[in-house]
Design a protein around this motif. Structure first.
Motif, PDB file in Angstrom:
ATOM      1  N   LEU A  35      82.692   9.371  36.503  1.00 42.51           N
ATOM      2  CA  LEU A  35      83.702   8.998  35.512  1.00 42.51           C
ATOM      3  C   LEU A  35      85.064   9.347  36.097  1.00 42.51           C
ATOM      4  O   LEU A  35      85.282  10.468  36.554  1.00 42.51           O
ATOM      5  CB  LEU A  35      83.489   9.775  34.207  1.00 42.51           C
ATOM      6  CG  LEU A  35      84.571   9.564  33.135  1.00 42.51           C
ATOM      7  CD1 LEU A  35      84.554   8.119  32.612  1.00 42.51           C
ATOM      8  CD2 LEU A  35      84.384  10.531  31.962  1.00 42.51           C
ATOM      9  N   LEU A  36      85.971   8.388  36.097  1.00 36.54           N
ATOM     10  CA  LEU A  36      87.343   8.636  36.542  1.00 36.54           C
ATOM     11  C   LEU A  36      88.230   8.685  35.303  1.00 36.54           C
ATOM     12  O   LEU A  36      88.187   7.776  34.467  1.00 36.54           O
ATOM     13  CB  LEU A  36      87.790   7.514  37.491  1.00 36.54           C
ATOM     14  CG  LEU A  36      89.236   7.542  37.991  1.00 36.54           C
ATOM     15  CD1 LEU A  36      89.556   8.841  38.725  1.00 36.54           C
ATOM     16  CD2 LEU A  36      89.517   6.357  38.915  1.00 36.54           C
ATOM     17  N   ILE A  37      89.001   9.754  35.163  1.00 40.36           N
ATOM     18  CA  ILE A  37      89.932   9.863  34.028  1.00 40.36           C
ATOM     19  C   ILE A  37      91.342   9.690  34.563  1.00 40.36           C
ATOM     20  O   ILE A  37      91.787  10.449  35.432  1.00 40.36           O
ATOM     21  CB  ILE A  37      89.794  11.231  33.320  1.00 40.36           C
ATOM     22  CG1 ILE A  37      88.374  11.382  32.746  1.00 40.36           C
ATOM     23  CG2 ILE A  37      90.835  11.368  32.208  1.00 40.36           C
ATOM     24  CD1 ILE A  37      88.084  12.753  32.153  1.00 40.36           C
ATOM     25  N   ASP A  38      92.038   8.677  34.069  1.00 36.30           N
ATOM     26  CA  ASP A  38      93.417   8.430  34.500  1.00 36.30           C
ATOM     27  C   ASP A  38      94.349   9.246  33.608  1.00 36.30           C
ATOM     28  O   ASP A  38      94.572   8.905  32.450  1.00 36.30           O
ATOM     29  CB  ASP A  38      93.727   6.933  34.405  1.00 36.30           C
ATOM     30  CG  ASP A  38      95.025   6.571  35.139  1.00 36.30           C
ATOM     31  OD1 ASP A  38      95.778   7.503  35.476  1.00 36.30           O
ATOM     32  OD2 ASP A  38      95.269   5.371  35.366  1.00 36.30           O
ATOM     33  N   ALA A  39      94.874  10.348  34.162  1.00 35.92           N
ATOM     34  CA  ALA A  39      95.760  11.226  33.378  1.00 35.92           C
ATOM     35  C   ALA A  39      97.195  11.122  33.885  1.00 35.92           C
ATOM     36  O   ALA A  39      97.966  12.075  33.829  1.00 35.92           O
ATOM     37  CB  ALA A  39      95.262  12.669  33.458  1.00 35.92           C
ATOM     38  N   ASP A  40      97.547   9.944  34.390  1.00 35.69           N
ATOM     39  CA  ASP A  40      98.891   9.708  34.903  1.00 35.69           C
ATOM     40  C   ASP A  40      99.484   8.529  34.126  1.00 35.69           C
ATOM     41  O   ASP A  40      98.903   7.442  34.117  1.00 35.69           O
ATOM     42  CB  ASP A  40      98.793   9.367  36.399  1.00 35.69           C
ATOM     43  CG  ASP A  40     100.154   9.102  37.043  1.00 35.69           C
ATOM     44  OD1 ASP A  40     101.162   9.051  36.303  1.00 35.69           O
ATOM     45  OD2 ASP A  40     100.204   8.943  38.270  1.00 35.69           O
ATOM     46  N   CYS A 126      95.666  13.141  38.405  1.00 37.74           N
ATOM     47  CA  CYS A 126      96.763  13.833  37.712  1.00 37.74           C
ATOM     48  C   CYS A 126      98.115  13.157  37.946  1.00 37.74           C
ATOM     49  O   CYS A 126      98.315  12.463  38.937  1.00 37.74           O
ATOM     50  CB  CYS A 126      96.850  15.278  38.196  1.00 37.74           C
ATOM     51  SG  CYS A 126      95.405  16.251  37.759  1.00 37.74           S
ATOM     52  N   ALA A 127      99.034  13.420  37.033  1.00 34.81           N
ATOM     53  CA  ALA A 127     100.407  12.920  37.174  1.00 34.81           C
ATOM     54  C   ALA A 127     101.131  13.719  38.258  1.00 34.81           C
ATOM     55  O   ALA A 127     100.793  14.879  38.513  1.00 34.81           O
ATOM     56  CB  ALA A 127     101.128  13.061  35.840  1.00 34.81           C
ATOM     57  N   PRO A 128     102.145  13.125  38.905  1.00 39.81           N
ATOM     58  CA  PRO A 128     102.884  13.866  39.941  1.00 39.81           C
ATOM     59  C   PRO A 128     103.899  14.844  39.336  1.00 39.81           C
ATOM     60  O   PRO A 128     105.101  14.693  39.487  1.00 39.81           O
ATOM     61  CB  PRO A 128     103.585  12.748  40.729  1.00 39.81           C
ATOM     62  CG  PRO A 128     103.687  11.618  39.779  1.00 39.81           C
ATOM     63  CD  PRO A 128     102.569  11.739  38.796  1.00 39.81           C
ATOM     64  N   SER A 129     103.400  15.826  38.606  1.00 41.00           N
ATOM     65  CA  SER A 129     104.264  16.861  38.032  1.00 41.00           C
ATOM     66  C   SER A 129     103.370  18.044  37.712  1.00 41.00           C
ATOM     67  O   SER A 129     102.149  17.931  37.750  1.00 41.00           O
ATOM     68  CB  SER A 129     104.907  16.359  36.741  1.00 41.00           C
ATOM     69  OG  SER A 129     103.957  16.393  35.697  1.00 41.00           O
ATOM     70  N   LEU A 132     102.394  19.611  31.228  1.00 42.09           N
ATOM     71  CA  LEU A 132     101.269  19.897  30.340  1.00 42.09           C
ATOM     72  C   LEU A 132     100.045  19.034  30.643  1.00 42.09           C
ATOM     73  O   LEU A 132      98.901  19.473  30.476  1.00 42.09           O
ATOM     74  CB  LEU A 132     101.730  19.696  28.894  1.00 42.09           C
ATOM     75  CG  LEU A 132     100.921  20.348  27.775  1.00 42.09           C
ATOM     76  CD1 LEU A 132     100.600  21.806  28.085  1.00 42.09           C
ATOM     77  CD2 LEU A 132     101.657  20.234  26.457  1.00 42.09           C
ATOM     78  N   LEU A 133     100.279  17.801  31.114  1.00 40.09           N
ATOM     79  CA  LEU A 133      99.157  16.917  31.456  1.00 40.09           C
ATOM     80  C   LEU A 133      98.340  17.491  32.606  1.00 40.09           C
ATOM     81  O   LEU A 133      97.110  17.554  32.550  1.00 40.09           O
ATOM     82  CB  LEU A 133      99.701  15.552  31.879  1.00 40.09           C
ATOM     83  CG  LEU A 133      99.714  14.432  30.842  1.00 40.09           C
ATOM     84  CD1 LEU A 133     100.367  13.192  31.436  1.00 40.09           C
ATOM     85  CD2 LEU A 133      98.312  14.100  30.365  1.00 40.09           C
ATOM     86  N   THR A 134      99.046  17.909  33.661  1.00 41.06           N
ATOM     87  CA  THR A 134      98.353  18.479  34.829  1.00 41.06           C
ATOM     88  C   THR A 134      97.704  19.814  34.460  1.00 41.06           C
ATOM     89  O   THR A 134      96.596  20.111  34.900  1.00 41.06           O
ATOM     90  CB  THR A 134      99.328  18.635  36.010  1.00 41.06           C
ATOM     91  OG1 THR A 134      99.844  17.338  36.315  1.00 41.06           O
ATOM     92  CG2 THR A 134      98.660  19.202  37.237  1.00 41.06           C
ATOM     93  N   LEU A 135      98.391  20.576  33.624  1.00 40.20           N
ATOM     94  CA  LEU A 135      97.840  21.858  33.169  1.00 40.20           C
ATOM     95  C   LEU A 135      96.528  21.642  32.407  1.00 40.20           C
ATOM     96  O   LEU A 135      95.545  22.357  32.605  1.00 40.20           O
ATOM     97  CB  LEU A 135      98.871  22.561  32.283  1.00 40.20           C
ATOM     98  CG  LEU A 135      98.620  24.020  31.958  1.00 40.20           C
ATOM     99  CD1 LEU A 135      98.432  24.839  33.230  1.00 40.20           C
ATOM    100  CD2 LEU A 135      99.766  24.610  31.144  1.00 40.20           C
ATOM    101  N   ASN A 136      96.504  20.613  31.566  1.00 38.67           N
ATOM    102  CA  ASN A 136      95.269  20.267  30.848  1.00 38.67           C
ATOM    103  C   ASN A 136      94.152  19.906  31.811  1.00 38.67           C
ATOM    104  O   ASN A 136      93.005  20.305  31.635  1.00 38.67           O
ATOM    105  CB  ASN A 136      95.523  19.087  29.891  1.00 38.67           C
ATOM    106  CG  ASN A 136      95.700  19.543  28.461  1.00 38.67           C
ATOM    107  OD1 ASN A 136      94.736  19.779  27.748  1.00 38.67           O
ATOM    108  ND2 ASN A 136      96.949  19.695  28.054  1.00 38.67           N
ATOM    109  N   ALA A 137      94.508  19.138  32.848  1.00 42.27           N
ATOM    110  CA  ALA A 137      93.503  18.715  33.835  1.00 42.27           C
ATOM    111  C   ALA A 137      92.940  19.923  34.578  1.00 42.27           C
ATOM    112  O   ALA A 137      91.725  20.036  34.778  1.00 42.27           O
ATOM    113  CB  ALA A 137      94.117  17.719  34.810  1.00 42.27           C
ATOM    114  N   LEU A 138      93.819  20.834  34.988  1.00 39.66           N
ATOM    115  CA  LEU A 138      93.365  22.015  35.745  1.00 39.66           C
ATOM    116  C   LEU A 138      92.533  22.943  34.858  1.00 39.66           C
ATOM    117  O   LEU A 138      91.578  23.567  35.320  1.00 39.66           O
ATOM    118  CB  LEU A 138      94.564  22.770  36.329  1.00 39.66           C
ATOM    119  CG  LEU A 138      95.344  22.030  37.432  1.00 39.66           C
ATOM    120  CD1 LEU A 138      96.588  22.810  37.837  1.00 39.66           C
ATOM    121  CD2 LEU A 138      94.476  21.756  38.658  1.00 39.66           C
TER     122      LEU A 138
END
Length: 255
Positions: A35-40, A126-129, A132-138
Motif C-alpha cells: 500500500l502506498l500512502i501519498d502524504a504530499d 512524505c511532503a518535502p518539509s 505536521l504531515l511528516t511528523l504524522n508519517a514518522l
C-alpha cells in the motif's frame, strides 16, 4: 505482520516520490502486497501511478481527518499488488486543521496501524518539509528511508532531519528505525557524485543501502505517462536499481 516505511527528507527534489512509486511497484512485482500512502499535497505519487488527481474524492486528507476509514480511501492501481491512498491538493490545509486537535501527531497512526495485517509493506511518501504531515508519517512508521541525491548540497539539512527523527523516537515513537539512506541521482562520470557516495558511506557506513539509484532518463520519463518504471521500461537501469533495492529491503526484513 506488515511493515510501515516512511520515505522522508525535507529537501525537495531528492527522489522521494520516485522512490516511493518505484519501490512500491518493485515490491509488488516481487509478489509482496503493498500500500502506498501519498502524504504530499503535490500528489505526485498519485499521478505517478496513473490516477487523475482531480478525480480523487477520498484520500489521505480524509484519512488524517478521520472522516473516512482507511479502507474507504484505498484505490487499486495498474501496478500488480500495489494499492494507493491518493492525495489531493486539499491536503495543504491539513496542518492548520490538525493544529488544535488532541494527539494530532497520532492521527495517521490511529488510522492505518491495523492495515499491517493486510499488507506486507506500507510506504508513505512524505511532503518535502518537517511539518505536521511528516511528523504524522514518522509517528506511524516502523522505519524511515532517507533519499540523498549525489549532488553538491546533499548533506545539507540531513542533520536537521536526523534530529527530527531522534525527537520523534524520544517523544512519539520509540520503535522508529532508520531503514537506510538511499543514494539517488548517481552519475558515475561525475567526480562530485563519487565524492558524495564516499562521504555518505564514510559517515553513515551500515545505514547506507548498497543499492545506488543511478541517474536515468527513463526514470524521469515514466511519471509523465502515469507509470512506474517497472511498467514503463522494465529493462532500464532505473528499473533494475529499484528491483535491487526492493530485494535488499525484503532480505533485511524477512531473513
Amino acid at each position: 505482520m506488515g511493515k510501515i516505511i516512511a520515505i522522508a527528507n525535507q529537501k525537495g527534489g531528492v527522489g522521494k516520490t520516485t522512490t516511493s512509486v518505484n519501490l512500491a511497484a518493485s515490491l509488488g512485482v516481487l509478489e509482496k502486497k503493498v500500500l502506498l500512502i501519498d502524504a504530499d499535497p503535490q500528489a505526485n505519487a498519485t499521478s505517478g501511478l496513473g490516477i487523475d488527481v482531480d478525480s480523487v474524492e477520498v484520500g489521505s486528507y480524509q484519512l488524517l481527518e478521520h472522516t473516512q476509514t482507511a479502507e474507504a480511501c484505498i484505490m487499486e492501481t495498474s501496478s500488480p499488488n500495489v494499492d494507493i491512498i491518493p492525495a489531493h491538493i486539499d491536503l495543504v490545509a491539513i496542518e492548520i486543521e490538525l493544529v488544535d486537535k488532541d494527539q494530532r501527531e497520532y492521527m495517521l497512526k490511529k488510522a492505518i496501524s491495523h492495515l499491517k495485517e493486510t499488507y506486507d509493506y506500507i510506504l508513505i511518501d512524505c511532503a518535502p518539509s518537517l511539518g505536521l504531515l511528516t511528523l504524522n508519517a514518522l509517528t506511524a512508521s516502523d522505519s524511515v528511508i532517507i533519499p540523498i541525491q549525489c549532488e553538491y548540497f546533499a548533506l545539507e539539512g540531513l542533520g536537521k532531519l536526523l534530529n527530527t527523527i531522534k525527537s520523534v523516537q524520544k517523544i512519539h515513537n520509540t520503535n522508529l528505525d532508520i531503514e537506510g539512506m538511499l543514494l539517488t541521482m548517481y552519475d558515475s562520470r561525475l567526480r562530485l557524485s563519487n565524492q558524495v557516495v564516499e562521504e555518505v558511506q564514510k559517515h553513515f557506513s551500515d545505514m547506507v543501502f548498497s543499492t545506488i539509484i543511478q541517474r536515468n532518463v527513463r526514470l524521469g520519463e515514466a511519471p509523465s505517462f502515469g507509470e512506474s518504471i517497472i511498467n514503463y521500461d522494465v529493462s532500464s537501469k532505473g528499473a533494475v536499481n529499484y528491483i535491487n533495492l526492493a530485494k535488499e529491503i525484503i532480505n533485511k526484513n524477512e531473513l
